[in-house]
Scaffold this active site. Structure first.
Site, PDB file in Angstrom:
ATOM      1  N   ASN A  27       0.811  -1.327   0.123  1.00  0.00           N
ATOM      2  CA  ASN A  27       0.063  -0.048  -0.157  1.00  0.00           C
ATOM      3  C   ASN A  27       0.949   1.122   0.078  1.00  0.00           C
ATOM      4  OD1 ASN A  27      -2.278  -1.406  -0.248  1.00  0.00           O
ATOM      5  ND2 ASN A  27      -2.721  -1.458   1.916  1.00  0.00           N
ATOM      6  N   ARG A  98      -7.060  -1.552  -7.764  1.00  0.00           N
ATOM      7  CA  ARG A  98      -7.851  -0.077  -7.446  1.00  0.00           C
ATOM      8  C   ARG A  98      -6.697   1.121  -7.364  1.00  0.00           C
ATOM      9  NH1 ARG A  98     -12.135   2.131  -5.191  1.00  0.00           N
ATOM     10  NH2 ARG A  98     -11.481   3.829  -3.788  1.00  0.00           N
ATOM     11  N   ASP A 122     -15.736  -3.722  -5.158  1.00  0.00           N
ATOM     12  CA  ASP A 122     -14.892  -5.120  -5.507  1.00  0.00           C
ATOM     13  C   ASP A 122     -15.610  -5.947  -4.312  1.00  0.00           C
ATOM     14  OD1 ASP A 122     -13.843  -4.361  -3.326  1.00  0.00           O
ATOM     15  OD2 ASP A 122     -11.654  -3.855  -4.259  1.00  0.00           O
ATOM     16  N   ASP A 311      -7.719  -4.282   7.008  1.00  0.00           N
ATOM     17  CA  ASP A 311      -7.106  -5.596   6.411  1.00  0.00           C
ATOM     18  C   ASP A 311      -6.576  -6.546   7.167  1.00  0.00           C
ATOM     19  OD1 ASP A 311      -7.135  -4.271   4.052  1.00  0.00           O
ATOM     20  OD2 ASP A 311      -5.042  -3.596   3.820  1.00  0.00           O
TER      21      ASP A 311
HETATM   22  C1  UD1 Z   1      -8.571   1.275   2.684  1.00  0.00           C
HETATM   23  C2  UD1 Z   1      -7.856   1.133   4.158  1.00  0.00           C
HETATM   24  C3  UD1 Z   1      -6.776   1.067   4.390  1.00  0.00           C
HETATM   25  C4  UD1 Z   1      -6.329  -0.163   3.428  1.00  0.00           C
HETATM   26  C5  UD1 Z   1      -6.740  -0.263   2.228  1.00  0.00           C
HETATM   27  C6  UD1 Z   1      -6.755  -1.757   1.605  1.00  0.00           C
HETATM   28  C7  UD1 Z   1      -9.031   2.534   5.961  1.00  0.00           C
HETATM   29  C8  UD1 Z   1      -9.634   3.781   6.513  1.00  0.00           C
HETATM   30  N1  UD1 Z   1      -8.473   2.370   4.671  1.00  0.00           N
HETATM   31  O1  UD1 Z   1      -7.852   2.357   2.071  1.00  0.00           O
HETATM   32  O2  UD1 Z   1      -6.072   1.165   5.477  1.00  0.00           O
HETATM   33  O3  UD1 Z   1      -4.917  -0.362   3.559  1.00  0.00           O
HETATM   34  O4  UD1 Z   1      -8.224  -0.041   2.171  1.00  0.00           O
HETATM   35  O5  UD1 Z   1      -7.667  -2.616   1.855  1.00  0.00           O
HETATM   36  O6  UD1 Z   1      -8.985   1.549   6.865  1.00  0.00           O
HETATM   37  N2  UD1 Z   1     -15.073   6.230   0.672  1.00  0.00           N
HETATM   38  C9  UD1 Z   1     -16.103   7.099   0.150  1.00  0.00           C
HETATM   39  N3  UD1 Z   1     -15.545   7.871  -0.712  1.00  0.00           N
HETATM   40  C10 UD1 Z   1     -14.254   8.332  -0.889  1.00  0.00           C
HETATM   41  C11 UD1 Z   1     -13.223   7.372  -0.520  1.00  0.00           C
HETATM   42  C12 UD1 Z   1     -13.671   6.670   0.604  1.00  0.00           C
HETATM   43  O7  UD1 Z   1     -17.089   6.822   0.757  1.00  0.00           O
HETATM   44  O8  UD1 Z   1     -14.109   9.148  -2.032  1.00  0.00           O
HETATM   45  C13 UD1 Z   1     -15.208   5.300   1.787  1.00  0.00           C
HETATM   46  C14 UD1 Z   1     -14.968   3.901   1.180  1.00  0.00           C
HETATM   47  O9  UD1 Z   1     -15.995   3.441   0.793  1.00  0.00           O
HETATM   48  C15 UD1 Z   1     -14.556   3.108   2.677  1.00  0.00           C
HETATM   49  C16 UD1 Z   1     -14.152   4.196   3.466  1.00  0.00           C
HETATM   50  O10 UD1 Z   1     -14.375   5.499   2.915  1.00  0.00           O
HETATM   51  O11 UD1 Z   1     -15.735   2.714   3.183  1.00  0.00           O
HETATM   52  C17 UD1 Z   1     -12.450   4.027   3.646  1.00  0.00           C
HETATM   53  O12 UD1 Z   1     -12.064   4.219   2.189  1.00  0.00           O
HETATM   54  P1  UD1 Z   1     -10.514   4.708   1.866  1.00  0.00           P
HETATM   55  O13 UD1 Z   1      -9.689   4.670   3.068  1.00  0.00           O
HETATM   56  O14 UD1 Z   1     -10.278   5.665   0.804  1.00  0.00           O
HETATM   57  O15 UD1 Z   1     -10.095   3.022   1.164  1.00  0.00           O
HETATM   58  P2  UD1 Z   1      -8.642   2.785   0.704  1.00  0.00           P
HETATM   59  O16 UD1 Z   1      -8.014   4.092   0.309  1.00  0.00           O
HETATM   60  O17 UD1 Z   1      -8.864   1.864  -0.324  1.00  0.00           O
END
Ligand code: UD1
Length: 422
Positions: A27, A98, A122, A311
């Site tokens: 990450n 992603r 996903d 995770d």
């Molecule tokens: C997330 C995890 C990260 C992990 C990664 C891979 C958290 C906070 N983040 O990061 O630690 O390493 O997955 O599995 O635990 N969301 C929205 N709108 C947005 C962006 C996010 O609604 O524009 C929501 C997402 O749907 C989700 C949450 O916010 O429910 C966290 O999303 P985000 O932290 O952005 O996800 P990742 O960056 O993928």
């Protein structure tokens, strides 16, 4: 790279004992690679893991006009970025990984235009990008989604702004940070993500000449500069891989020394392991987790860092499934993450899902069966579950695990596991 259609065959009944080495974090590595787009010339990133997603990010950057050279033996990635990179990330790559979305901030920040396919949902749930788009609009970009793509333009460059995130999203914080470093004036990101991966990215940007304060806190302040230079940086150690091995020791009543693991990035999960009965000790080069009895079930709720990482949730569910006592695991980040519980039930686990809560009644042993990985961490969790199942477990769709764990089978075998890839 291993075969896409391969599966793991696991024989239950062995304790994992020995040492493992943790390499750079997936990450972090992927986000650092995307951020090289911010400076013309060659950046070098070391401690890059040899995993499928790194190869996908290389392909994406290559399609954008970069030259990526990866030495898998040393984990060194060199990325030569052209004066004018391409600006489009196509769906065929974004759907595979992603983190492709992380080219959004650097490209709009440096060349003022970008089109990235919408990643969609996903297997762990819907993953919005509205915060990314809203933040870019705050920075003066025109940004919207159209025909399955996020399109952002900023012909006269971005302008510093005060941004508030409704949720401390890791991805949105990273995209807005990489967009703001070249914006005119000062940007603040409030309710920013505090994950070590974000700090690592910020330090990489500082190495390129960016001005950033407040990394690791909820308010990040960025003072825009007109240009950045290529840099050299070592990727942060993977706290999720280190955490996986920590749970592997607890689940199998084993004793694993995790070289390169950073205890300070895993405080909450390691406290939970201590509560479950494990002994955690710092070592000169990492930490050691030892479990000499059946684990005691622990309640966990996933939260943004420094809370319990989403995770690591499949591993605590696996541990609780064979622990003494009942527990509740609450998933607060990704609603679809319990999909893997169906597979755990095939192994005989006593788990009931109610919304975002999983109620688990520990049983002494699971029962080997064919199961399928639904995502990276679920796949690794099922392999660990196979180690405490009676008889043989096969985990299909091993490619998910290859996206996150370099040399997973080799490491497991070195710890004494009876596991093979077929
Ligand atoms: C997330 C995890 C990260 C992990 C990664 C891979 C958290 C906070 N983040 O990061 O630690 O390493 O997955 O599995 O635990 N969301 C929205 N709108 C947005 C962006 C996010 O609604 O524009 C929501 C997402 O749907 C989700 C949450 O916010 O429910 C966290 O999303 P985000 O932290 O952005 O996800 P990742 O960056 O993928």
């Amino acid at each position: 790279m291993p075969e896409a259609s391969s599966q793991f065959r696991v024989l239950g009944g062995t304790r994992l004992v020995g040492e493992v080495n943790v390499t750079g974090a997936k990450n972090s590595a992927l986000k650092l690679m995307a951020a090289t787009l911010l400076a013309v010339g060659e950046s070098t990133i070391t401690n890059i893991p040899d995993i499928a997603d790194v190869h996908i990010m290389s392909e994406l950057l290559t399609r954008l006009g970069c030259t990526c050279t990866f030495d898998a033996k040393t984990g060194t990635m060199k990325i030569l970025v052209p004066e004018v990179p391409g600006h489009r990330a196509d769906y065929d790559l974004v759907r595979k990984m992603r983190a492709s979305i992380n080219v959004l901030g650097p490209l709009v920040g440096r060349i003022g235009k970008v089109e990235v396919a919408l990643p969609g949902g996903d297997a762990i749930g819907s993953r919005g990008i509205d915060f990314h788009i809203k933040g870019l609009i705050d920075l003066g970009a025109e940004a919207h989604s159209e025909h399955g793509y996020v399109i952002a333009t900023a012909q006269s460059g971005l302008i510093g702004a005060d941004i508030f995130l409704d949720f401390p999203s890791v991805g949105a914080t990273e995209n807005l940070l990489t967009a703001a470093v070249l914006a005119k004036g000062v940007t603040t990101i409030d309710n920013a993500a505090r994950e070590p991966d974000v700090v690592d990215l910020g330090e990489f940007l500082i190495g390129m000449g960016a001005k950033i304060e407040g990394l690791g806190t909820s308010t990040i302040k960025i003072t825009g500069v007109s240009q950045l230079q290529p840099t050299t940086h070592a990727t942060l150690a993977d706290r999720i891989v280190a955490g996986t091995w920590a749970f592997a020791a607890a689940i199998t009543q084993g004793d694993i020394t995790i070289n390169g693991g950073r205890i300070e990035h895993l405080e909450v999960p390691l406290d939970k392991l201590v509560e479950a009965g494990a002994v955690v000790t710092k070592t000169p080069n990492g930490f050691r987790v030892k479990m000499t009895k059946r684990p005691i079930a622990v309640d966990v709720a996933t939260l943004p860092y420094p809370g319990f990482a989403t995770d690591l949730q499949p591993f605590v569910i696996t541990m609780n499934a064979i622990a003494e006592g009942n527990s509740i695991v609450t998933e607060n980040v990704f609603e679809g993450r319990f999909m893997f519980v169906n597979e755990m039930q095939r192994l005989g686990a006593d788990i009931h899902i109610d919304g975002h809560h999983a109620s688990i009644t520990g049983i002494p042993q699971l029962s080997g069966a064919p199961v399928a990985a639904t995502d990276i961490r679920a796949g690794a969790g099922l392999v660990l579950a196979g180690l405490v199942s009676e008889g043989e477990t096969t985990v299909e769709d091993a490619f998910h695990v290859d996206r996150g764990y370099p040399g997973f089978v080799e490491s497991l075998r070195a710890l004494g596991a009876k596991v093979e890839r077929i």
